[in-house]
Design a protein around this motif. Structure first.
Motif, PDB file in Angstrom:
ATOM      1  N   ARG A 273      -6.072   1.498  -8.037  1.00  0.00           N
ATOM      2  CA  ARG A 273      -5.965   2.716  -7.290  1.00  0.00           C
ATOM      3  C   ARG A 273      -7.022   3.472  -7.351  1.00  0.00           C
ATOM      4  O   ARG A 273      -7.756   3.314  -7.863  1.00  0.00           O
ATOM      5  CB  ARG A 273      -4.811   3.462  -8.322  1.00  0.00           C
TER       6      ARG A 273
ATOM      7  N   ILE B 149       0.690  -1.322  -0.089  1.00  0.00           N
ATOM      8  CA  ILE B 149      -0.017  -0.048  -0.094  1.00  0.00           C
ATOM      9  C   ILE B 149       0.863   1.101  -0.016  1.00  0.00           C
ATOM     10  O   ILE B 149       1.733   1.322   0.889  1.00  0.00           O
ATOM     11  CB  ILE B 149      -0.897   0.076   1.196  1.00  0.00           C
ATOM     12  N   THR B 150       0.666   2.073  -0.925  1.00  0.00           N
ATOM     13  CA  THR B 150       1.456   3.333  -0.949  1.00  0.00           C
ATOM     14  C   THR B 150       0.217   4.549  -1.061  1.00  0.00           C
ATOM     15  O   THR B 150      -0.783   4.281  -1.709  1.00  0.00           O
ATOM     16  CB  THR B 150       2.230   3.476  -2.164  1.00  0.00           C
ATOM     17  N   LEU B 151       0.616   5.856  -0.567  1.00  0.00           N
ATOM     18  CA  LEU B 151       0.117   6.859  -0.512  1.00  0.00           C
ATOM     19  C   LEU B 151       0.750   7.878  -1.421  1.00  0.00           C
ATOM     20  O   LEU B 151       1.892   7.944  -1.149  1.00  0.00           O
ATOM     21  CB  LEU B 151      -0.337   7.422   0.989  1.00  0.00           C
TER      22      LEU B 151
ATOM     23  N   ASN C 228      -3.841  10.071  -3.509  1.00  0.00           N
ATOM     24  CA  ASN C 228      -4.240   8.664  -3.708  1.00  0.00           C
ATOM     25  C   ASN C 228      -3.957   7.875  -3.083  1.00  0.00           C
ATOM     26  O   ASN C 228      -2.699   7.807  -2.303  1.00  0.00           O
ATOM     27  CB  ASN C 228      -3.858   8.489  -5.274  1.00  0.00           C
ATOM     28  N   ILE C 229      -4.362   6.494  -3.138  1.00  0.00           N
ATOM     29  CA  ILE C 229      -4.213   5.322  -2.287  1.00  0.00           C
ATOM     30  C   ILE C 229      -4.026   4.290  -3.486  1.00  0.00           C
ATOM     31  O   ILE C 229      -4.883   4.209  -4.210  1.00  0.00           O
ATOM     32  CB  ILE C 229      -4.857   4.861  -1.069  1.00  0.00           C
ATOM     33  N   ASP C 230      -2.940   3.482  -3.516  1.00  0.00           N
ATOM     34  CA  ASP C 230      -2.456   2.414  -4.337  1.00  0.00           C
ATOM     35  C   ASP C 230      -2.392   1.232  -3.800  1.00  0.00           C
ATOM     36  O   ASP C 230      -1.723   1.039  -2.583  1.00  0.00           O
ATOM     37  CB  ASP C 230      -1.416   2.576  -5.105  1.00  0.00           C
ATOM     38  N   TYR C 231      -3.027  -0.026  -4.029  1.00  0.00           N
ATOM     39  CA  TYR C 231      -2.988  -1.433  -3.646  1.00  0.00           C
ATOM     40  C   TYR C 231      -2.300  -2.035  -4.599  1.00  0.00           C
ATOM     41  O   TYR C 231      -2.854  -2.427  -5.632  1.00  0.00           O
ATOM     42  CB  TYR C 231      -4.214  -1.911  -3.043  1.00  0.00           C
TER      43      TYR C 231
END
Length: 359
Positions: A324, A279-281, A312-315
């Motif tokens: 995303r 997970i990245t923001l 944004n948040i990415d999985y």
């Protein structure tokens, strides 16, 4: 120009593919990105504002970009050929004719020296301007920034590039057909456009870049010279935090043979944080000022002067797939956005969900 590494989008340029760590032989790869955007201002139309060229559909499941790419490389020769489709292609290749509308990339290169990493490439190339590419999974944010949307994604011409033996320096000079064009503008018979790029990587955590463009993208009867500068830095502060800061500054003659110039500029910053391995923001702040409507035409008193914020948040489902979600808001100086009740507004808000897969 970038790849997914350990949950981070690694935007460190590969120096125009002049790196000594080049692959050998033939390889095939593919990319596909689907998205859904809900523009809360434009509930009666499926188009995003006119200055957006990627992820530019709203209120429908859309296909932003998909391509199939073949690449070949050995120690002295390399070539790339990619055909693509999607709303990105429809928007950015609208001025091209025939099958050129489907050509995402088509180039061939030859190494000029057995002792030094010097390459001469010709054809349809990725742009030497900016840190964002058309493929969404290469970027820290779901959608592209205002600076990227309103500068070239691709270019056609000849590029002479040199990479130092320690891979810290990359230098390139380009002769181009124009500002994001495959074919030159009809009636433009003067000198071609020119570009330069200088990239410095003092260590793996820092990349500094300065790119330029100079040329006219109009028929001879209307010729106005454009000069453009792109500066950015990419800083990986630690294993969790990365920062990108960039600035575009452009100048164009107000009329043919005029000594007066219109100008525009676009600063921006992106901060990325890895919450956990999958997970990245990311958060983005940007501004685009084009008061004389050189690049973005609004027809308003103050031209295009717009702030943008997004988060944004990415999985990362796997190293090859990412899901995303992004919320983005614009605030302009003048009312340039069509609102839901049919009147113009100075604000625009949208949410975008995307799924990108690379094979």
């Amino acid at each position: 120009m970038a790849m997914l590494v350990g949950g981070f989008m690694n935007l460190t340029p590969s120096f125009g593919q002049d790196s000594a760590e080049n692959r050998n032989g033939l390889s095939i790869n593919a990319y596909a990105e689907f998205y859904y955007t809900q523009d809360f201002n434009r509930l009666g139309t499926h188009r995003r504002p006119g200055f957006i060229y990627s992820h530019n559909r709203s209120g429908e499941l859309a296909f932003n970009l998909g391509y199939l790419k073949a690449s070949y490389e050995n120690t002295r020769l390399r070539a790339n050929l990619a055909f693509a489709a999607g709303s990105y292609m429809n928007a950015n290749y609208a001025a091209e004719r025939g099958t050129f509308k489907d050509l995402y990339e088509a180039n061939i290169g030859v190494r000029l020296s057995s002792k030094h990493n010097i390459w001469l490439d010709a054809g349809i190339l990725p742009s030497h301007i900016g840190f964002e590419s058309a493929a969404g999974s290469d970027n820290w944010t779901v959608t592209r920034g205002l600076a990227a949307e309103n500068s070239p994604y691709f270019e056609t011409g000849v590029r002479l590039g040199f990479t130092s033996q320690n891979n810290k320096w990359y230098m390139a000079a380009l002769i181009l057909n124009g500002w994001q064009r495959i074919e030159r503008v009809e009636g433009n018979s003067d000198a071609p456009a020119f570009g330069t790029q200088l990239t410095y990587k003092p260590n793996p955590e820092v990349t500094l870049n300065y790119s330029t463009y100079a040329g006219s993208d109009q028929p001879d009867s209307l010729k106005k010279m454009r000069f453009f500068n792109n500066i950015y830095g990419i800083f990986q502060l630690n294993s969790k935090i990365g920062i990108i800061a960039g600035l575009d500054v452009g100048f164009e003659q107000s009329a043919k043979n005029s000594r007066d110039y219109y100008s525009w500029y676009a600063p921006g910053i992106i901060i990325q944080y890895r919450l956990e391995p999958k997970i990245t923001l990311a958060a983005r702040g940007e501004y685009y000022a084009d008061p004389d409507n050189v690049v973005v035409s609004t027809g308003t008193v103050q031209g295009f002067k717009t702030f943008g914020l997004s988060g944004n948040i990415d999985y990362h489902i796997s190293p090859l797939a990412v899901c995303r979600l992004e919320i983005r808001r614009f605030k302009a100086k003048d009312p340039i956005f069509l609102s839901r009740d049919g009147v113009m507004s100075a604000r625009n808000t949208a949410i975008t969900m995307a799924l990108a897969i690379r094979l």
